[in-house]
Enzyme design. Structure first.
Site, short mmCIF file in Angstrom:
data_model
loop_
_atom_site.label_atom_id
_atom_site.label_comp_id
_atom_site.label_asym_id
_atom_site.label_seq_id
_atom_site.Cartn_x
_atom_site.Cartn_y
_atom_site.Cartn_z
N GLY A 91 3.15 6.03 42.87
CA GLY A 91 4.22 7.23 43.01
C GLY A 91 3.36 8.29 43.05
O GLY A 91 3.89 8.89 43.57
N HIS A 350 12.34 43.74 74.11
CA HIS A 350 12.30 44.72 72.84
C HIS A 350 13.75 44.76 72.49
O HIS A 350 14.90 44.68 72.51
CB HIS A 350 12.30 46.40 73.25
CG HIS A 350 11.43 47.13 74.89
ND1 HIS A 350 9.76 46.87 73.83
CD2 HIS A 350 11.22 46.63 75.81
CE1 HIS A 350 8.75 46.62 75.20
NE2 HIS A 350 10.05 47.16 76.71
N SER A 392 19.69 48.57 78.42
CA SER A 392 19.38 49.24 77.71
C SER A 392 20.26 49.23 76.64
O SER A 392 21.59 50.24 77.29
CB SER A 392 18.49 49.88 77.03
OG SER A 392 17.05 49.06 77.79
N ALA A 410 23.55 50.67 81.23
CA ALA A 410 23.06 51.07 79.63
C ALA A 410 24.62 51.77 79.01
O ALA A 410 24.55 52.07 79.83
CB ALA A 410 21.62 52.09 79.36
#
Length: 449
Positions: A91, A350, A392, A410
């Site tokens: 083994g 991003h 964003s 945003a």
């Protein structure tokens, strides 16, 4: 091994050590496969069943550690009624090759041998049983502790891999006596019995192929050899490795034609890459499915993720378990996903975290967007429809839903659902204090009393 982990479960290229000889026997058509276990047998059985779930695998228990012959006898009950040849492999010998064992089996059958086994010539044979020959024929395997000085000087050693006629094996094992020095029953003693009846054949293999693993150094050496074999096989099958010296591909990985892997790439687990996938420097993938034409840019980390055809990821993207990207999705730099589905053509390019989220086809997620999926007690899911636009620096406080074609301005913190086609905006009123910047600078310049 200086470890609480049983030796046969130490990982070698993503699989337990004992997986390698067992999977080799399965490739050769062995049925049933019997693993003889003892120390921590429950743990060993669980691990081997997991990696050999489709194999005809059985387990026999050696209750007391009384030597290799006694270990083989432990399997007799499972093999009751079996009349073919029995393949015996240690083994802890992961580097045996399929072609070599097929050659051993062919020689065994052609010669009508009672027993055939593999040997190897070692520069340093210390610790191995030596092959004693008379008239060029192997007549015995002498364990080092029982060997004479002349026998210890021999460099041909036993590898612990045999093919034996079953009827002869059980008869020979029943007649063995314990070793007078150790009290153990040695399987190697069966070689002398077979030689006495004129039925032993040998096949010599290279040292690397024959090596056993008995410590962490040998495990590292075996890993080096196996890694190179795996890389060679993938390169011959059409994979371009820009720096083979630094590339790691674990056992079980499937790679389609004409893929390219850059330096320091690691592909592990049961990952599958489709045709023409490109993975750039320093990326790490584990248990992933990557469809044809996907491009993974440098230093991206993917775990248990599904990536659709033509997706572009990274650099420095992180896809955590449960991520599913459909065709043509873009995941950009420093974007993290977890348990999230992004539909065809969606983009998050991003600095975002998308956890427990469903994002619709063609939706754009702006920089700095976060799904606030954990309230301190439970996880909640966000849903964004197709064709939506998320500006964003948006926070979606889950659970929340954004309808198809909706826009989120945003800087918004979203706590309520946004209807289809609507604009959501939540900001404080902007104030412009004229000439305040100059006055603030002057104030800062004044010395403190």
């Amino acid at each position: 091994m200086h470890s609480p982990l049983p030796k046969v479960l130490h990982p070698l290229l993503g699989k337990p050590l004992a997986y390698w000889p067992l999977s080799l026997a399965e490739k050769l058509g062995a049925n049933p496969l019997v693993a003889v276990v003892g120390h921590q047998r429950e743990r060993v059985e669980e691990s081997l069943r997991a990696v050999l779930s489709k194999a005809p695998l059985h387990f026999a228990t050696q209750e007391a550690q009384r030597g290799t012959a006694d270990a083989v006898l432990a399997a007799k009950g499972i093999l009751a009624g079996f009349e073919g040849d029995i393949l015996l492999i240690a083994g802890d010998t992961p580097l045996l090759e399929e072609g070599r064992l097929r050659c051993l089996l062919e020689t065994h059958h052609e010669k009508g041998a009672l027993l055939s086994f593999l040997t190897s010539q070692l520069d340093n044979p210390h610790g191995y049983g030596r092959i004693w020959r008379e008239g060029g024929k192997a007549v015995a395997v002498v364990e080092e502790k029982n060997a004479t000085p002349a026998q210890r000087s021999l460099h041909e050693v036993n590898t612990g891999c045999y093919v034996v006629q079953s009827a002869f094996l059980w008869k020979a094992l029943a007649a063995l006596l314990p070793n007078p020095l150790t009290g153990e029953f040695y399987l190697t003693d069966v070689v002398a019995v077979a030689a006495g009846e004129g039925g032993v054949e040998t096949l010599c293999v290279e040292e690397a192929e024959a090596m056993g693993v008995n410590d962490k150094l040998q495990l590292a050496q075996a890993t080096t050899h196996m890694r190179q074999r795996i890389l060679n096989a993938h390169m011959r099958a059409g994979t371009t490795l820009l720096c083979p010296q630094s590339t790691w591909i674990e056992a079980g990985v499937e790679i389609g034609e004409d893929c390219t892997l850059g330096p320091q790439v690691f592909i592990g687990g049961n990952s599958i890459l489709g045709e023409g996938v490109r993975i750039e420097q320093g990326s790490l993938l584990t248990h992933c499915r990557i469809a044809a034409g996907a491009h993974i840019k440098p230093y991206s980390i993917l775990e248990e993720a599904v990536v659709g055809a033509g997706c572009i990821l990274g650099p420095f993207a992180r896809l955590r378990p449960g991520t599913k990207l459909e065709e043509g999705v873009h995941i950009g730099n420093f974007v993290e996903t977890k348990n999230a589905t992004l539909s065809k053509g969606a983009k998050a390019n991003h600095l975002s975290y998308l956890g427990d989220a469903d994002i619709g086809e063609g939706t754009n997620v702006g920089a700095g967007t976060i799904t606030c999926n954990y309230d301190g007690f439970a996880k909640h899911r966000s849903t964004i429809g197709k064709g939506a636009f998320i500006g964003s620096d948006v926070q979606l406080v889950s659970p929340v839903r954004v309808g198809d074609g909706a826009w989120v301005a945003a800087g918004t913190t979203l706590t309520k659902d946004v209807p289809e086609g609507a604009l959501a905006i939540s900001r404080t009123v902007q104030q412009n204090k004229l000439d305040y910047a100059a006055r603030l600078k002057e104030k800062k310049r004044k010395p403190k009393p």
